[in-house]
Design an enzyme around this catalytic site. Structure first.
Site, PDB file in Angstrom:
ATOM      1  CG  HIS A  48     -39.571   6.931 -43.602  1.00 16.66           C
ATOM      2  ND1 HIS A  48     -38.979   8.174 -43.546  1.00 16.66           N
ATOM      3  CD2 HIS A  48     -40.425   6.869 -42.534  1.00 16.66           C
ATOM      4  CE1 HIS A  48     -39.453   8.840 -42.504  1.00 16.66           C
ATOM      5  NE2 HIS A  48     -40.329   8.062 -41.878  1.00 16.66           N
ATOM      6  CG  HIS A  72     -40.839   5.836 -36.797  1.00 15.88           C
ATOM      7  ND1 HIS A  72     -39.718   5.532 -37.537  1.00 15.88           N
ATOM      8  CD2 HIS A  72     -41.571   6.699 -37.570  1.00 15.88           C
ATOM      9  CE1 HIS A  72     -39.755   6.198 -38.680  1.00 15.88           C
ATOM     10  NE2 HIS A  72     -40.868   6.903 -38.732  1.00 15.88           N
ATOM     11  CD  GLU A  76     -48.927   7.229 -38.766  1.00 14.94           C
ATOM     12  OE1 GLU A  76     -49.460   8.085 -39.478  1.00 14.94           O
ATOM     13  OE2 GLU A  76     -47.804   7.357 -38.257  1.00 14.94           O
ATOM     14  CG  ASP A  77     -47.988   4.144 -41.904  1.00 13.46           C
ATOM     15  OD1 ASP A  77     -49.082   4.724 -41.831  1.00 13.46           O
ATOM     16  OD2 ASP A  77     -46.900   4.742 -41.932  1.00 13.46           O
ATOM     17  CG  ASP A 139     -40.958  10.479 -38.938  1.00 13.66           C
ATOM     18  OD1 ASP A 139     -40.896   9.737 -39.924  1.00 13.66           O
ATOM     19  OD2 ASP A 139     -42.008  11.032 -38.546  1.00 13.66           O
ATOM     20  CG  ASP A 260     -24.297  39.823 -41.601  1.00 13.22           C
ATOM     21  OD1 ASP A 260     -25.141  40.221 -42.419  1.00 13.22           O
ATOM     22  OD2 ASP A 260     -24.551  39.620 -40.401  1.00 13.22           O
TER      23      ASP A 260
END
Length: 693
Positions: A48, A72, A76-77, A139, A260
């Site tokens: 990712h 990034h 967090e992970d 992201d 259209d």
């Protein structure tokens, strides 16, 4: 997934001076930190951030942004910290990673608060550096591409809704239309699966029956322009399903009535050729009146520039044509990212002026729900153009009024608005503006935003500023009541109270300022006893317990045995100055001295009255205007319960969205008790207005 050497080679192609060793280290770092983590698709998790970094190389962004994309999710992970990032990759990358990273506690918040806090965090971060937003959008785009792998339908729906409401509009506001269109399409597939499938099936049917028509029309457009000596590129496409569905919803029409559904782009060498091409097309085919837009002379806030027109082809078919230079096209598709200046001071100010408005909204919003509402209003509406008398151009959402315009020019101007001239004529402030209007704002030095403006303003900036001003005004009024009550409390104390005692009391009550104390007293958050004890500890030990609630009315000035009643028109309570009206054959009717009924000229005897020494317990009437949203009535009832006031009668007297108006009869002890209840109501976010009748 991009291999390590492929990613580095991509960066070096457009930035030969990039540090290949540092890029390699960032790639290896994210692979090691994410280790054996898997995505819902079954792919390694590190695929990712690598793909997000690949999206950033498509935009030819600097190496700090590429490294931020790679790193990034590590904070967090994984077990990595911002300090680790700074130590290994420098302070700039660490700052950018911190801006993109979600706080772990956000995941435990309620849905609205989670979305709002996440939004608040990166709005503030991107005000320092727009690259934070660019990485965040990439992201989200990659997460949307793999959203179908998530098994939980509620989670898919939540992510799709958040994307449609927040991220796609933000992509549009920075001019990243390719990102915006793909996000909308992927979110639409999750939010409206039946509509998505139906429209796709209809488009497939058109392709099979009218195959090659797009290419044929594009060729005719190119031939017509070539015959006039113009060197252009032309290509066409069908509008994507979400765009068609949105048009069907806005116009309340069926698929067959959307004429259209084909759009064509014409790329020219320079701006002059854009206008020449427009002239040729309008001479060759009829144009649809009202569908021409010139975003070259008046670009959108995000820098978008193009000519838009709709032509009638082959008798009845409508086709949309966008004409722009090749340079404009690059900017239009990828917005600010297409010509990102790495030094912030070199960035053109106009391109991110709207960002300052968003930051102002973050500061002014009272809670998560308000922040989401105001931000959606700020980023997700069609635009009109209006001018100041000196010719300055402002873009606003459709339906904007003179008040919205005033706040767009400057928050202080909006706050001081008392009137407006639109195209030289005095017009009501609630008048919707049209494209091209010239708006002159008339201001007053002592003017203040009015609560009633919330009934017609449409911009997030205006709504946030008005609500904040009204809250501050109400807080000031409550603090003023609190100051008077404080003076009465101090008079009952055995010792003189000075600055030192007040400072000590603030500390005991855990308040920061004297104004906070006055507000707490005025809004009945503190009782008299609590304030007295905080000012002079031990001062309440000899005081009698507060009287039990109940009615014990005595009136001075009445002849012994004479009956009386409290007037329904003014509902006097102990503490009011009162007067009696005596009619033949009836008892005395007790009125408040300022009751309007006393001015009707009725020929009756007036009796000078006052309350007995221990009078307490009477019915007061309040006029309360609540915001029409779930829970407001319960909050009003909660205020009454906490104030020990018994509701005798409650009547809904008016419905006027977004407000509901009630008349409430309350059994209260005296005037001070009733005043505190009014103060508490005014302090509530559920209450727009509260007054004694």
């Amino acid at each position: 997934m991009l291999r390590q050497y492929e990613l580095v080679e991509r960066v070096l192609e457009y930035d030969p001076d990039a540090d290949a060793a540092l890029l390699n280290r960032a790639y290896v770092y994210t692979v090691q930190k994410h280790g054996s983590q898997k995505r819902a698709s079954g792919d390694p998790y590190f695929s990712h951030p690598v793909e997000v970094a690949g999206l950033m190389t498509d935009l030819k962004l600097d190496q700090a942004t590429i490294m931020t994309a790679l790193l990034h999710d590590t904070v967090e992970d994984t077990l990595a910290t911002i300090e680790d990032i700074e130590l290994n990759f420098g302070s700039e990358v660490a700052r950018l990673v911190d801006g993109v990273t979600k706080l772990s506690k956000i995941e435990q918040m309620p849905e609205n608060e989670r979305a709002a806090e996440n939004l608040r965090k990166f709005l503030l971060a991107m005000s320092e550096d727009l690259r934070v937003l660019l990485v965040k959008l990439a992201d989200r785009l990659h997460n949307m591409r793999t959203l179908h792998f998530i098994k939980n339908p509620e989670k898919r729906h939540r992510i799709a809704r958040e994307t449609m409401d927040i991220y796609a509009p933000l992509a549009e506001r920075v001019g990243m239309y390719e990102y915006m269109r793909e996000m909308q399409l992927l979110a639409f597939e999750q939010l409206e699966p039946e509509a998505y499938a139906t429209i796709n099936a209809r488009l497939e049917q058109i392709r099979s029956t009218e195959g090659g028509q797009v290419d044929a029309i594009a060729l005719k457009i190119k031939q017509a322009l070539a015959e006039s000596g113009l060197d252009v590129e032309v290509w066409g496409r069908e509008k994507h399903p979400y765009s068609i569905w949105k048009k069907m919803a806005e116009r309340h029409v069926s698929f067959e009535q959307v004429t259209d559904i084909m759009a064509f782009r014409v790329l020219t060498r320079d701006t002059d050729d854009c206008y020449r091409a427009l002239g040729v097309l309008h001479q060759t085919w009829k144009m649809v009146p009202g569908r021409f837009k010139d975003f070259i002379s008046t670009p959108k806030t995000n820098g978008y520039r193009s000519l838009h027109t709709t032509l009638i082809h082959a008798g009845s078919m409508r086709v949309e044509v966008q004409i722009r230079t090749r340079e404009m096209h690059r900017t239009n598709e990828f917005g600010l990212a297409a010509h990102w200046a790495y030094k912030q001071e070199d960035r053109p100010d106009g391109e991110v002026g709207w960002l300052r408005d968003l930051i102002e909204i973050v500061d002014a919003s009272h809670d998560a729900e308000e922040l989401l509402e105001h931000t959606k209003l700020a980023v997700y509406q069609n635009r009109i153009f209006a001018f100041t008398p000196k010719g300055a151009l402002f873009q606003l959402p459709k339906g904007s009024t003179a008040v919205d315009f005033a706040f767009a020019v400057h928050t202080d101007l909006g706050a001081q608005t008392v009137g407006a001239k639109i195209n030289g004529r005095h017009m009501p402030l609630r008048t919707p503006l049209n494209n091209g209007d010239v708006v002159e704002i008339i201001k007053g030095s002592h003017a203040q935003p009015q609560l009633s403006w919330l009934g017609f303003v449409v911009t997030g900036k205006a709504r946030a500023a008005i609500r904040r001003a009204v809250r501050l005004k109400e807080r000031g009024e409550i603090a003023e009541i609190g100051t008077k009550l404080f003076e009465e409390i101090v008079e009952r104390l055995p010792a003189k109270v000075g600055k030192k005692a007040i400072s000590a009391a603030l500390e005991r009550l855990e308040l920061d300022h004297k104004e906070d104390l006055m507000f707490a007293i005025g809004s009945a958050k503190l009782t008299d006893r609590e304030v007295m004890e905080a000012l002079v500890p031990g001062s309440t030990s000899d005081l009698p317990a507060p009287p039990e609630q109940g009615r014990a009315i005595s009136i001075k000035g009445l002849t012994a045995g004479m009956g009386f009643s409290l007037a329904d028109c003014c509902h006097p309570v102990p503490g009011d100055r009162i007067v009696g009206l005596r009619r033949k054959g009836q008892g005395v009717e007790v009125h408040a001295i300022d009751c309007l009924e006393l001015a009707n000229g009725e020929d009756v005897d007036w009796v000078d009255l006052s309350w007995g020494e221990r009078s307490h317990g009477a019915v007061g009437r309040l006029h309360v205007v609540l915001y029409n949203r779930p829970g407001t009535l319960a909050e009003m009832a909660g205020v009454f319960a906490k104030s020990n006031a018994n509701v005798m009668n409650l009547e809904l007297t008016q419905r006027d969205d977004p407000f509901h108006t009630y008349e409430v009869d309350l059994e209260v002890q005296d005037l001070a008790h009733l005043t505190r209840i009014v103060s508490s109501l005014r302090a509530s976010d559920s209450v727009a207005q509260a007054d004694r009748v």
